[in-house]
Design a protein around this motif. Structure first.
Motif, mmCIF file in Angstrom:
data_model
loop_
_atom_site.group_PDB
_atom_site.id
_atom_site.type_symbol
_atom_site.label_atom_id
_atom_site.label_comp_id
_atom_site.label_asym_id
_atom_site.label_seq_id
_atom_site.Cartn_x
_atom_site.Cartn_y
_atom_site.Cartn_z
ATOM 1 N N PRO A 73 0.808 -1.228 0.000
ATOM 2 C CA PRO A 73 0.000 0.000 0.000
ATOM 3 C C PRO A 73 0.836 1.270 0.000
ATOM 4 C CG PRO A 73 0.053 -0.971 2.174
ATOM 5 C CD PRO A 73 0.756 -1.932 1.269
ATOM 6 N N ASP A 77 6.388 -0.644 2.659
ATOM 7 C CA ASP A 77 5.456 -1.166 3.672
ATOM 8 C C ASP A 77 4.575 -2.196 2.979
ATOM 9 O OD1 ASP A 77 4.112 -1.504 6.026
ATOM 10 O OD2 ASP A 77 3.622 0.605 6.307
ATOM 11 N N ARG A 78 4.905 -3.471 3.124
ATOM 12 C CA ARG A 78 4.237 -4.489 2.315
ATOM 13 C C ARG A 78 4.296 -5.854 2.996
ATOM 14 N NH1 ARG A 78 8.858 -4.986 -2.441
ATOM 15 N NH2 ARG A 78 10.626 -4.585 -1.077
ATOM 16 N N THR A 101 1.675 -2.172 7.717
ATOM 17 C CA THR A 101 0.948 -3.234 7.045
ATOM 18 C C THR A 101 1.300 -4.581 7.662
ATOM 19 O OG1 THR A 101 0.862 -1.970 4.992
ATOM 20 C CG2 THR A 101 0.529 -4.349 4.826
ATOM 21 N N ALA A 122 -4.304 -8.938 4.211
ATOM 22 C CA ALA A 122 -3.484 -8.019 4.994
ATOM 23 C C ALA A 122 -4.322 -6.871 5.528
ATOM 24 C CB ALA A 122 -2.345 -7.459 4.142
ATOM 25 N N THR A 123 -3.893 -6.340 6.666
ATOM 26 C CA THR A 123 -4.377 -5.060 7.182
ATOM 27 C C THR A 123 -3.327 -4.026 6.825
ATOM 28 O OG1 THR A 123 -5.567 -6.113 8.991
ATOM 29 C CG2 THR A 123 -5.073 -3.783 9.235
ATOM 30 N N THR A 124 -3.733 -2.944 6.165
ATOM 31 C CA THR A 124 -2.771 -2.089 5.486
ATOM 32 C C THR A 124 -2.602 -0.715 6.119
ATOM 33 O OG1 THR A 124 -4.387 -1.097 3.965
ATOM 34 C CG2 THR A 124 -3.386 -3.206 3.306
#
Length: 223
Positions: A73, A77-78, A101, A122-124
């Motif tokens: 995102p 940060d992935r 993330t 995922a929570t982003t």
């Protein structure tokens, strides 16, 4: 087409194999360089802070038996998941260096003829980013560059989908976001946009063993 390609060529409607629906609408990915190689959705996707998203795709081994999915995102940060398409093994995790993330879950569901529906939830972080996929040399704990491949590696893909929440039944999307009983699918698709020939139909049965975050029973679940 909306797919951006890094050291990868895409052969549409390959006759090397049939797709999970028994027709020839799958695509063949072939890496053209040794090193970093992948395909990504070529339009920026807007991710919400703390939002939960699932990125999924059907994949089948070619000369490469391993495959990866990635949600990014924001730069650096992935999260990634890596799949062995021969053994049905999956490893997932946050890529080192990310701060927000997080991985919720990942898995792969066997649907027959060597095909798996691979998925990553995922929570982003908030941001504008991309979703990635491609063949890889081997599965390891996710690293800074999960898409390490050897020139000439191949795999087959079909039925890409990005949706809100946990894994849902696939809904074919061609020109606008679609919906089913659970959520809105392919949330990044705008009017007039197509997803190449990576389409399938709902209703393919999955091997079920454990439950994912959306409450849908799935197999080979990993966190």
């Amino acid at each position: 087409a909306v797919w951006a390609k890094a050291s990868t060529t895409v052969t549409a409607n390959t006759t090397d194999t049939t797709d999970p629906n028994g027709t020839n609408t799958a695509e063949k990915l072939t890496t053209s360089a040794t090193g970093t190689a992948y395909v990504n959705y070529g339009t920026l996707i807007s991710f919400t802070q703390g939002g939960t998203y699932t990125w999924s795709m059907y994949a089948k081994a070619g000369t490469a038996s391993c495959f990866a999915l990635n949600i990014q995102p924001a730069y650096g940060d992935r999260v990634s998941a890596e799949y062995n398409l021969s053994t049905g093994t999956v490893i997932g995790g946050a890529v080192p260096g990310g701060t927000t993330t997080t991985l919720v879950g990942c898995g792969m569901d066997a649907v027959g003829n060597g095909w798996y529906r691979c998925w990553l939830t995922a929570t982003t972080a908030a941001g504008s980013g991309y979703t990635y996929f491609g063949p890889i040399n081997t599965i390891t704990t996710p690293s800074t560059d999960p898409f390490t491949s050897t020139s000439g590696n191949t795999c087959y893909v079909w039925g890409a989908q990005l949706n809100n929440g946990g894994l849902t039944t696939y809904v074919q999307t061609t020109t606008a976001a679609s919906s089913n009983d659970w959520t809105t699918n392919n949330i990044s698709v705008s009017a007039g946009t197509t997803y190449d020939s990576m389409v399938d139909v709902p209703g393919i049965a999955a091997v079920s063993s454990q439950a994912d975050v959306g409450g849908v029973t799935r197999g080979n679940y990993a966190t």
